[in-house]
Design a protein around this motif. Sequence first.
Motif, PDB file in Angstrom:
ATOM      1  N   GLY A   1       0.777  -1.242   0.000  1.00 29.25           N
ATOM      2  CA  GLY A   1       0.000   0.000   0.000  1.00 29.25           C
ATOM      3  C   GLY A   1       0.803   1.283   0.000  1.00 29.25           C
ATOM      4  O   GLY A   1       0.375   2.284  -0.588  1.00 29.25           O
TER       5      GLY A   1
ATOM      6  N   PHE B   1       3.672   5.348  -2.670  1.00 26.65           N
ATOM      7  CA  PHE B   1       3.144   6.611  -3.170  1.00 26.65           C
ATOM      8  C   PHE B   1       3.961   7.166  -4.330  1.00 26.65           C
ATOM      9  O   PHE B   1       3.400   7.688  -5.295  1.00 26.65           O
TER      10      PHE B   1
ATOM     11  N   PHE C   1      -6.517   3.797   6.546  1.00 28.49           N
ATOM     12  CA  PHE C   1      -5.746   3.831   5.300  1.00 28.49           C
ATOM     13  C   PHE C   1      -6.446   3.049   4.197  1.00 28.49           C
ATOM     14  O   PHE C   1      -6.454   3.464   3.029  1.00 28.49           O
TER      15      PHE C   1
ATOM     16  N   SER D   1      -7.427   4.912   0.804  1.00 24.29           N
ATOM     17  CA  SER D   1      -6.821   4.458  -0.454  1.00 24.29           C
ATOM     18  C   SER D   1      -7.879   4.067  -1.479  1.00 24.29           C
ATOM     19  O   SER D   1      -7.688   4.264  -2.681  1.00 24.29           O
TER      20      SER D   1
ATOM     21  N   CYS E   1      -5.355  12.628  -1.529  1.00 24.80           N
ATOM     22  CA  CYS E   1      -4.040  12.271  -0.981  1.00 24.80           C
ATOM     23  C   CYS E   1      -3.917  12.659   0.496  1.00 24.80           C
ATOM     24  O   CYS E   1      -3.132  12.060   1.241  1.00 24.80           O
TER      25      CYS E   1
ATOM     26  N   VAL F   1      -5.034   9.920   2.933  1.00 25.40           N
ATOM     27  CA  VAL F   1      -4.097   8.810   2.772  1.00 25.40           C
ATOM     28  C   VAL F   1      -2.807   9.109   3.531  1.00 25.40           C
ATOM     29  O   VAL F   1      -2.274   8.252   4.253  1.00 25.40           O
TER      30      VAL F   1
ATOM     31  N   SER G   1      -1.695   6.861   6.887  1.00 25.47           N
ATOM     32  CA  SER G   1      -0.461   6.086   6.746  1.00 25.47           C
ATOM     33  C   SER G   1       0.591   6.552   7.737  1.00 25.47           C
ATOM     34  O   SER G   1       1.296   5.734   8.353  1.00 25.47           O
TER      35      SER G   1
ATOM     36  N   ILE H   1      -3.154   1.310  -6.847  1.00 22.89           N
ATOM     37  CA  ILE H   1      -3.562   1.845  -5.546  1.00 22.89           C
ATOM     38  C   ILE H   1      -4.611   0.939  -4.915  1.00 22.89           C
ATOM     39  O   ILE H   1      -4.571   0.657  -3.706  1.00 22.89           O
TER      40      ILE H   1
ATOM     41  N   ALA I   1      -5.263  -0.963  -1.021  1.00 22.03           N
ATOM     42  CA  ALA I   1      -6.440  -0.802  -0.173  1.00 22.03           C
ATOM     43  C   ALA I   1      -7.021  -2.160   0.213  1.00 22.03           C
ATOM     44  O   ALA I   1      -7.419  -2.378   1.364  1.00 22.03           O
TER      45      ALA I   1
END
Length: 443
Positions: free
Chosen positions: A237, A240, A295, A299, A315, A318, A322, A377, A381
């Motif tokens: 996950g 990024f 998260f 996501s 974002c 997220v 995280s 992505i 998730a």
Amino acid sequence: MSTMFASLRQFNYRLWFAGALVANIGTWMQRVGQDWLVLAYLSGESGTAVGIVTALQFIPSLFLSPLAGVLADRVDQRKLLMVTQGLMGLLAAGLGLLVLGGHAELWQVYIFAFLLGIASAFDAPARQTFVAELVPADGLANAVALNSASFNAARLIGPGLAGLLIAAVGPGWVFIINAVSFAATIGAMMAMRTGELRHAPRMKKAKGQLREGLAYVRHRSDIVMIMAVVFLVGGIGLKFQLTSAVMARVEFGMDAGEYGVLGSVLAIGSLGGALMAARRKQPRVRTVIIAAAGFAVASTLLALAPTYELFALACIPVGFTSLTMLTSANAAIQISTDPAIRGRVMALYMMVLFAGNPLGAPLVGWVADAWGPRWSIGIGAIVAGLVVIVASIWARKHWHVQVRYSLRQRPHMTFTNAEERAARRAAQVEEAVRESSDATTAA
């Protein structure tokens, strides 16, 4: 100074924080520059190639982190960090000169990423545990959280600055600036008041010290749980740089500047998560699991965002969830670990944190190429959601965790295990006995 910034009262920590902030800006610039160099200049927009670079940068941690942890428990961590930071600066300068000279090729970036991974493998355990020498024991959780705040404040600046610089003059100068930024950390450590450092007991060289660290972790189910969550969620996950790059370039047709902005927007949420963590004195396993659940939801929304603008906005949560997960995991392990073995335990934690990258990064890159950027992505998730479900079932079965919800009290939702409930009942009995004794005395 508020409790959120309590560690900044310490002179040595202020130096560390300032130097790390500068170096972290350079680090984030290099991450963006490296990924964009591979994606847009050297590989023909291959997400797999970006994944391979990421994997090569983390492979050394799989093999060297245990040794690095033993070394961190044996030697002066401040001196060790000055060496590792200097080596990483030299590697950044070398790659920058290759790019500026027009000689950079993909295989060379692979080699530099691998060498940087070796230096980072020895740097990470010492950097994680050195903070305990800068602040009192009761301020460790705050200091760990502020370290994350520094890292993510840099993320607000570094990616956007790198994107603008790449668009203006290409990626070469990004690496040169990162090389220079390491001087800030080295200078800060040289300027520290060494007499005020709170040195942990240094371990003498002996056989079986690595096995001792492994045995310690094996008998701590809470640490094992944290490591399992971080390994699985982080491995799939927390990609990024890769996912944002392919979303910006392939899905939305954007350039380096817009890609850099995504990193900075993500940092808004991450910085918020770090600052919230700085107020938390005792992070626990439940905090890590709840953050992982958040998260998974965040996501999912990120993967479904239909436009670049909504993607950038998504974002933020997220980044928040995280960072809450990672900061809570780091602090919970450090606070609950014996200082004499902390370096080895944190090395194992860093190894687990990075271990998912050699497998996860190429896998996520392949998913982006085969199924599309959104699924790169979405798979993270899904994994995070499954991890939360399994961890919750395990905790309920083995730790007898109970969840209660009430609108009339704060926090509305509480989590307690068998030991906490027993301690609470004992406290209630003691209070009842005390009140009965007071009543008898008054009569």
